[in-house]
Design a protein around this motif. Structure first.
Motif, PDB file in Angstrom:
ATOM      1  N   ALA A 177       0.823  -1.206   0.000  1.00  0.00           N
ATOM      2  CA  ALA A 177       0.000   0.000   0.000  1.00  0.00           C
ATOM      3  C   ALA A 177       0.858   1.258   0.000  1.00  0.00           C
ATOM      4  N   ALA A 178       0.347   2.279  -0.667  1.00  0.00           N
ATOM      5  CA  ALA A 178       0.955   3.608  -0.659  1.00  0.00           C
ATOM      6  C   ALA A 178      -0.177   4.612  -0.833  1.00  0.00           C
ATOM      7  N   ALA A 179       0.099   5.877  -0.558  1.00  0.00           N
ATOM      8  CA  ALA A 179      -0.938   6.902  -0.650  1.00  0.00           C
ATOM      9  C   ALA A 179      -0.347   8.200  -1.171  1.00  0.00           C
ATOM     10  N   ALA A 180      -1.199   8.990  -1.823  1.00  0.00           N
ATOM     11  CA  ALA A 180      -0.792  10.298  -2.327  1.00  0.00           C
ATOM     12  C   ALA A 180      -1.985  11.237  -2.246  1.00  0.00           C
ATOM     13  N   ARG A 181      -1.684  12.522  -2.234  1.00  0.00           N
ATOM     14  CA  ARG A 181      -2.722  13.519  -2.432  1.00  0.00           C
ATOM     15  C   ARG A 181      -2.839  13.788  -3.929  1.00  0.00           C
ATOM     16  N   LEU A 182      -4.051  14.044  -4.375  1.00  0.00           N
ATOM     17  CA  LEU A 182      -4.304  14.243  -5.793  1.00  0.00           C
ATOM     18  C   LEU A 182      -3.685  15.543  -6.302  1.00  0.00           C
ATOM     19  N   ALA A 183      -3.201  15.505  -7.533  1.00  0.00           N
ATOM     20  CA  ALA A 183      -2.709  16.710  -8.211  1.00  0.00           C
ATOM     21  C   ALA A 183      -3.925  17.474  -8.722  1.00  0.00           C
ATOM     22  N   ILE A 184      -4.648  18.094  -7.825  1.00  0.00           N
ATOM     23  CA  ILE A 184      -6.010  18.528  -8.091  1.00  0.00           C
ATOM     24  C   ILE A 184      -6.097  19.796  -8.918  1.00  0.00           C
ATOM     25  N   GLY A 185      -5.150  20.727  -8.795  1.00  0.00           N
ATOM     26  CA  GLY A 185      -5.247  21.975  -9.546  1.00  0.00           C
ATOM     27  C   GLY A 185      -6.432  22.804  -9.074  1.00  0.00           C
ATOM     28  N   PHE A 186      -7.120  23.424 -10.026  1.00  0.00           N
ATOM     29  CA  PHE A 186      -8.254  24.289  -9.688  1.00  0.00           C
ATOM     30  C   PHE A 186      -9.497  23.459  -9.362  1.00  0.00           C
ATOM     31  N   VAL A 187     -10.234  23.912  -8.368  1.00  0.00           N
ATOM     32  CA  VAL A 187     -11.498  23.293  -7.993  1.00  0.00           C
ATOM     33  C   VAL A 187     -12.632  24.172  -8.509  1.00  0.00           C
ATOM     34  N   PRO A 188     -13.517  23.643  -9.358  1.00  0.00           N
ATOM     35  CA  PRO A 188     -14.635  24.451  -9.859  1.00  0.00           C
ATOM     36  C   PRO A 188     -15.492  24.982  -8.711  1.00  0.00           C
ATOM     37  N   THR A 189     -15.978  26.201  -8.854  1.00  0.00           N
ATOM     38  CA  THR A 189     -16.783  26.811  -7.794  1.00  0.00           C
ATOM     39  C   THR A 189     -18.273  26.718  -8.053  1.00  0.00           C
ATOM     40  N   ALA A 190     -18.668  26.257  -9.242  1.00  0.00           N
ATOM     41  CA  ALA A 190     -20.097  26.199  -9.558  1.00  0.00           C
ATOM     42  C   ALA A 190     -20.822  25.241  -8.634  1.00  0.00           C
ATOM     43  N   SER A 191     -20.154  24.158  -8.260  1.00  0.00           N
ATOM     44  CA  SER A 191     -20.731  23.204  -7.314  1.00  0.00           C
ATOM     45  C   SER A 191     -19.590  22.474  -6.647  1.00  0.00           C
ATOM     46  N   HIS A 192     -19.863  21.853  -5.529  1.00  0.00           N
ATOM     47  CA  HIS A 192     -18.830  21.142  -4.775  1.00  0.00           C
ATOM     48  C   HIS A 192     -19.242  19.681  -4.657  1.00  0.00           C
ATOM     49  N   GLY A 193     -19.146  18.940  -5.755  1.00  0.00           N
ATOM     50  CA  GLY A 193     -19.543  17.550  -5.719  1.00  0.00           C
ATOM     51  C   GLY A 193     -21.044  17.420  -5.516  1.00  0.00           C
ATOM     52  N   HIS A 194     -21.515  16.221  -5.162  1.00  0.00           N
ATOM     53  CA  HIS A 194     -22.949  16.003  -5.026  1.00  0.00           C
ATOM     54  C   HIS A 194     -23.451  16.378  -3.636  1.00  0.00           C
ATOM     55  N   HIS A 195     -22.582  16.929  -2.773  1.00  0.00           N
ATOM     56  CA  HIS A 195     -23.012  17.280  -1.421  1.00  0.00           C
ATOM     57  C   HIS A 195     -23.553  18.711  -1.355  1.00  0.00           C
ATOM     58  N   ARG A 196     -22.975  19.608  -2.119  1.00  0.00           N
ATOM     59  CA  ARG A 196     -23.485  20.977  -2.261  1.00  0.00           C
ATOM     60  C   ARG A 196     -23.731  21.686  -0.927  1.00  0.00           C
ATOM     61  N   GLN A 197     -22.761  21.641  -0.065  1.00  0.00           N
ATOM     62  CA  GLN A 197     -22.861  22.396   1.169  1.00  0.00           C
ATOM     63  C   GLN A 197     -21.446  22.669   1.661  1.00  0.00           C
ATOM     64  N   GLY A 198     -21.303  23.624   2.571  1.00  0.00           N
ATOM     65  CA  GLY A 198     -19.988  23.962   3.093  1.00  0.00           C
ATOM     66  C   GLY A 198     -19.355  25.132   2.359  1.00  0.00           C
ATOM     67  N   ARG A 199     -18.362  25.732   3.002  1.00  0.00           N
ATOM     68  CA  ARG A 199     -17.662  26.883   2.435  1.00  0.00           C
ATOM     69  C   ARG A 199     -16.638  26.421   1.402  1.00  0.00           C
ATOM     70  N   LEU A 200     -16.313  27.304   0.465  1.00  0.00           N
ATOM     71  CA  LEU A 200     -15.347  26.980  -0.574  1.00  0.00           C
ATOM     72  C   LEU A 200     -14.005  26.587   0.028  1.00  0.00           C
ATOM     73  N   VAL A 201     -13.552  27.298   1.063  1.00  0.00           N
ATOM     74  CA  VAL A 201     -12.252  26.963   1.642  1.00  0.00           C
ATOM     75  C   VAL A 201     -12.265  25.568   2.263  1.00  0.00           C
ATOM     76  N   ASP A 202     -13.417  25.159   2.792  1.00  0.00           N
ATOM     77  CA  ASP A 202     -13.520  23.805   3.331  1.00  0.00           C
ATOM     78  C   ASP A 202     -13.420  22.771   2.220  1.00  0.00           C
ATOM     79  N   TRP A 203     -14.046  23.065   1.073  1.00  0.00           N
ATOM     80  CA  TRP A 203     -13.950  22.144  -0.057  1.00  0.00           C
ATOM     81  C   TRP A 203     -12.542  22.102  -0.629  1.00  0.00           C
ATOM     82  N   LEU A 204     -11.843  23.230  -0.627  1.00  0.00           N
ATOM     83  CA  LEU A 204     -10.441  23.222  -1.068  1.00  0.00           C
ATOM     84  C   LEU A 204      -9.603  22.314  -0.168  1.00  0.00           C
ATOM     85  N   ASP A 205      -9.816  22.416   1.140  1.00  0.00           N
ATOM     86  CA  ASP A 205      -9.107  21.525   2.066  1.00  0.00           C
ATOM     87  C   ASP A 205      -9.445  20.066   1.766  1.00  0.00           C
TER      88      ASP A 205
END
Length: 220
Positions: A177-205
């Motif tokens: 086993a090994a683990a990495a953080r995703l090379a995510i780049g920009f996170v779209p602000t139009a929606s935050h996945g299918h959960h649609r709640q929380g602050r943008l900074v929380d979704w960035l984290d």
């Protein structure tokens, strides 16, 4: 969650579109060349990730399974002439073997029998094959822990998994086993996945820190 779709046809279509930037981050992060390889997608929904692999990575064949029959019907239709196969199933169907790589995106947290899943994926891979599993819904993710508490009964979810326990489960099945953080780049602000709640900074984290790419490699 119905047996036909995760949510409904329109919502599942929108969810897969929202996942596209995560899929691209997955491909930037993995350390495998997928050209000419046989690939399994566990929990493939409407097959969007395998279509991406067929179009951009030149995979030889892609196989995807999901319990949602309506989503699988959509995946078969959308595959067109790509070398992709899809089946309605809770685990890799019998005869689906010898994959060079397997993927899942936010599937592990849904599984009540994680050891059985680990054993099934191990058995489906060639020696030295790799399973890349993205997992953001886990005990170390504050935003997802809150979401899990709010939805555990409605969605009949298992207890929220600890990442260390997930890794230990796959190691017990025979994986390194090994683990990495995703090379995510920009996170779209139009929606935050299918959960649609929380602050943008929380979704960035969440996307940049807590949503992990786990790599499980079978013994060569």
């Amino acid at each position: 969650m119905s047996q036909t779709y995760w949510q409904d046809a329109a919502a599942d279509e929108a969810m897969q579109a929202e996942h596209a930037f995560v899929w691209r981050a997955m491909l930037k992060t993995i350390d495998s060349d997928l050209a000419g390889k046989r690939v399994l997608d566990a929990g493939c929904n409407r097959g969007g990730f395998l279509r991406l692999l067929a179009d951009q990575c030149g995979i030889a064949e892609g196989f995807g399974y999901d319990r949602a029959s309506g989503a699988i019907e959509d995946a078969r239709r959308l595959a067109e002439k790509r070398p992709l196969q899809f089946e309605v199933a809770d685990t890799a169907p019998g005869g689906w073997r010898d994959f060079d790589a397997a993927f899942s995106h936010e599937v592990l947290y849904l599984l009540h029998d994680l050891p059985a899943h680990a054993r099934a994926i191990f058995g489906a891979l060639v020696p030295g094959g790799v399973y890349y599993a993205v997992m953001g819904v886990h005990a170390e993710s504050p935003l997802m822990a809150e979401w899990h508490r709010a939805n555990v009964e409605q969605l009949q979810l298992p207890e929220l998994y600890d990442i260390d326990d997930v890794v230990a489960t796959f190691q017990a099945a025979g994986f390194d086993a090994a683990a990495a953080r995703l090379a995510i780049g920009f996170v779209p602000t139009a929606s935050h996945g299918h959960h649609r709640q929380g602050r943008l900074v929380d979704w960035l984290d969440y996307y940049c820190d807590q949503k992990l790419l786990l790599r499980f490699t079978s013994a060569a």
